[in-house]
Structure formats: structure tokens, C-alpha cells
Motif scaffolding. Structure first.
Motif, PDB file in Angstrom:
ATOM      1  N   GLY A 114       0.828  -1.201   0.000  1.00  0.00           N
ATOM      2  CA  GLY A 114       0.000   0.000   0.000  1.00  0.00           C
ATOM      3  C   GLY A 114       0.857   1.244   0.000  1.00  0.00           C
ATOM      4  N   ARG A 144      -5.075   4.162   2.123  1.00  0.00           N
ATOM      5  CA  ARG A 144      -5.517   4.217   3.513  1.00  0.00           C
ATOM      6  C   ARG A 144      -6.941   3.654   3.647  1.00  0.00           C
ATOM      7  NH1 ARG A 144      -6.817   8.957   6.537  1.00  0.00           N
ATOM      8  NH2 ARG A 144      -7.890   9.762   4.687  1.00  0.00           N
ATOM      9  N   LEU A 147      -6.962  -0.071   3.285  1.00  0.00           N
ATOM     10  CA  LEU A 147      -6.490  -0.755   4.490  1.00  0.00           C
ATOM     11  C   LEU A 147      -7.655  -0.942   5.478  1.00  0.00           C
ATOM     12  CD1 LEU A 147      -4.402  -1.904   6.481  1.00  0.00           C
ATOM     13  CD2 LEU A 147      -3.787   0.466   7.074  1.00  0.00           C
ATOM     14  N   LYS A 151      -8.992  -4.564   6.814  1.00  0.00           N
ATOM     15  CA  LYS A 151      -8.988  -4.913   8.236  1.00  0.00           C
ATOM     16  C   LYS A 151     -10.235  -5.704   8.649  1.00  0.00           C
ATOM     17  CE  LYS A 151      -6.015  -1.282  10.128  1.00  0.00           C
ATOM     18  NZ  LYS A 151      -5.984   0.041  10.791  1.00  0.00           N
ATOM     19  N   PHE A 160      -0.700  -6.141   5.090  1.00  0.00           N
ATOM     20  CA  PHE A 160      -0.637  -4.878   4.345  1.00  0.00           C
ATOM     21  C   PHE A 160       0.680  -4.198   4.687  1.00  0.00           C
ATOM     22  CE2 PHE A 160      -1.361  -0.356   3.655  1.00  0.00           C
ATOM     23  CZ  PHE A 160      -2.273  -0.268   2.611  1.00  0.00           C
ATOM     24  N   SER A 162       3.078  -0.865   4.408  1.00  0.00           N
ATOM     25  CA  SER A 162       3.249   0.559   4.098  1.00  0.00           C
ATOM     26  C   SER A 162       4.733   0.831   3.918  1.00  0.00           C
ATOM     27  CB  SER A 162       2.707   1.429   5.242  1.00  0.00           C
ATOM     28  OG  SER A 162       1.301   1.456   5.242  1.00  0.00           O
ATOM     29  N   ARG A 218      -0.967  -4.597   9.519  1.00  0.00           N
ATOM     30  CA  ARG A 218      -0.197  -3.692   8.663  1.00  0.00           C
ATOM     31  C   ARG A 218       1.180  -3.544   9.317  1.00  0.00           C
ATOM     32  NH1 ARG A 218      -0.316   1.925   7.537  1.00  0.00           N
ATOM     33  NH2 ARG A 218      -1.251   2.405   9.559  1.00  0.00           N
TER      34      ARG A 218
END
Length: 223
Positions: A114, A144, A147, A151, A160, A162, A218
């Protein structure tokens, strides 16, 4: 370098992009069998006996489901195009189509690359800050918001990732194989920089594939 991990069959979506190209090389260098799923197969000129290239549109969920059904894991480096005027909607549509295909194929794992915009400093996500670059706002907001959708997913295992705040072609450290991990906050070095080369991003992703450290989470990484 010798890796003790088992050889896996991995579908890599977006394998011809900036991030996808590095992940593809890293996967092959460790002996994994890769099914590269791209819009334009001719963009991948790499030849390897463990690489299969297939043209597929991520929005064609049936085709995508059939493509990934024999794989051990799916890595998505999907990018709807930074200059795409409809980037926000296209990123969400593509990401949700990939999620549905993984679910329909009853695949065990999805690793999504992401954006850094959803990382938090003092409780505020970077994308909501006044200094966040306008050029990246649509893509970062889409990542965002995706994500938050991911979840809620309980039918399969997802992770995920970042990237570091600075992760672009201008970072030329190459592949060092060294990095530090974080969860929801950026990882800063002693000089208050948060950076990672795309080659080391690929190391992080393939390490996660092999070691499975962040199921239903994440995470992030930087030097």
C-alpha cells in the motif's frame, strides 16, 4: 545467500511496475515459482524457468480467480497509475477485485503493498497532515481507505505493507538486505529520515512471504 525456506508458488500482481519489478527479481533470486500477472505481458522481458507471465485485467475477477487458484500466496503491487485522474476510485476498485479473487480462489494469503500515507505520527495519519504532497493525496487516501476495508477481512490471511516515507527511484542504496520493522508509525533513523530503496522493499516483502510475521496486520520498514 542461502535461504532455508520452502519454495513457494506466488502470483505477483503488477509485476512490471516500479515496485513489482524489484519484487519479481527478489522472488526469482530465492528460487520461488512466480506467476506474473500484468496488463501488458510484453513489458516483462525477464526470462527465467521459474517465471510464467500472464496478461490479466484485475477487474476481471473470474479471470483473476482462475489465474491464482493454484498459487500458495498472492502479492499485490497493484498501482492504478499516479497520473490517472481517476486514481482514487480505480485503486479501490482494483484492490477490492483482487481481494475478491483471492477469496473466491480460496487462497491462503494475500500481501498488499500500500502507501505510507496511513502511517501515524502523534496519532495523526500522514495523509491528513498539512504538509502531505497534493500530487500523492489521491493515491495515499485510496490506500488508507483500502487498508480499513482489508482490516474487516476474516476469510483469509492478509498482510498490508506501508513503505517508508521516502521510497522512490531517487534512493540508490540498492539491495543491502538490512532494514528495521515497524507497525503503524514510520521508522526513522538517527538523522530523522524514513527511507528505503525499492530493492530492500522487495527483500522485506519476500521475507514476510517466507516468515509470515504479520498475519492480519499492517507493518512498515525503513533503514
Amino acid at each position: 545467500i542461502t535461504y532455508k525456506s520452502e519454495i513457494m508458488k506466488v502470483a505477483l500482481i503488477g509485476a512490471s511496475g516500479f515496485v513489482g519489478t524489484s519484487i519479481l527479481k527478489e522472488l526469482l533470486s530465492r528460487g520461488h515459482e512466480v506467476l506474473a500477472l500484468v496488463r501488458q505481458p510484453e513489458k516483462i522481458t525477464l526470462e527465467n524457468e521459474k517465471l510464467t507471465v500472464k496478461g490479466v485485467d484485475v477487474l476481471d475477477t473470474n479471470a483473476l480467480t482462475n489465474a491464482v487458484k493454484n498459487e500458495d500466496a498472492v502479492i499485490s503491487a497493484y498501482n492504478a497509475g499516479w497520473t490517472n485522474p481517476n486514481l482514487y476510485n480505480d485503486f479501490l476498485a482494483g484492490s477490492e477485485a483482487i481481494q475478491k479473487a483471492v477469496k473466491d480462489a480460496a487462497k491462503p494469503r494475500l500481501i498488499v503493498i500500500g502507501g505510507a500515507g496511513s502511517l501515524e505520527i502523534n496519532g495523526q495519519q500522514l495523509v491528513d497532515g498539512p504538509e502531505f504532497p497534493a500530487a500523492y493525496k489521491a493515491g495515499a487516501t485510496a490506500a488508507r481507505d483500502y487498508l480499513n476495508i482489508l482490516k474487516k477481512e476474516t476469510d483469509f490471511q492478509w498482510t498490508f505493507f506501508s513503505p517508508a516515507i521516502e521510497m522512490h527511484p531517487g534512493i540508490t542504496t540498492g539491495r543491502t538486505g538490512k532494514y528495521r520493522l515497524g507497525k503503524d508509525q514510520p521508522v526513522f533513523d538517527a538523522n530523522n529520515k524514513c527511507s528505503l530503496s525499492v530493492e530492500d522493499l522487495a527483500v522485506v516483502i519476500v521475507d514476510e512471504l517466507e516468515n509470515n510475521q504479520h498475519p492480519q496486520q499492517r507493518f512498515t520498514a525503513a533503514y
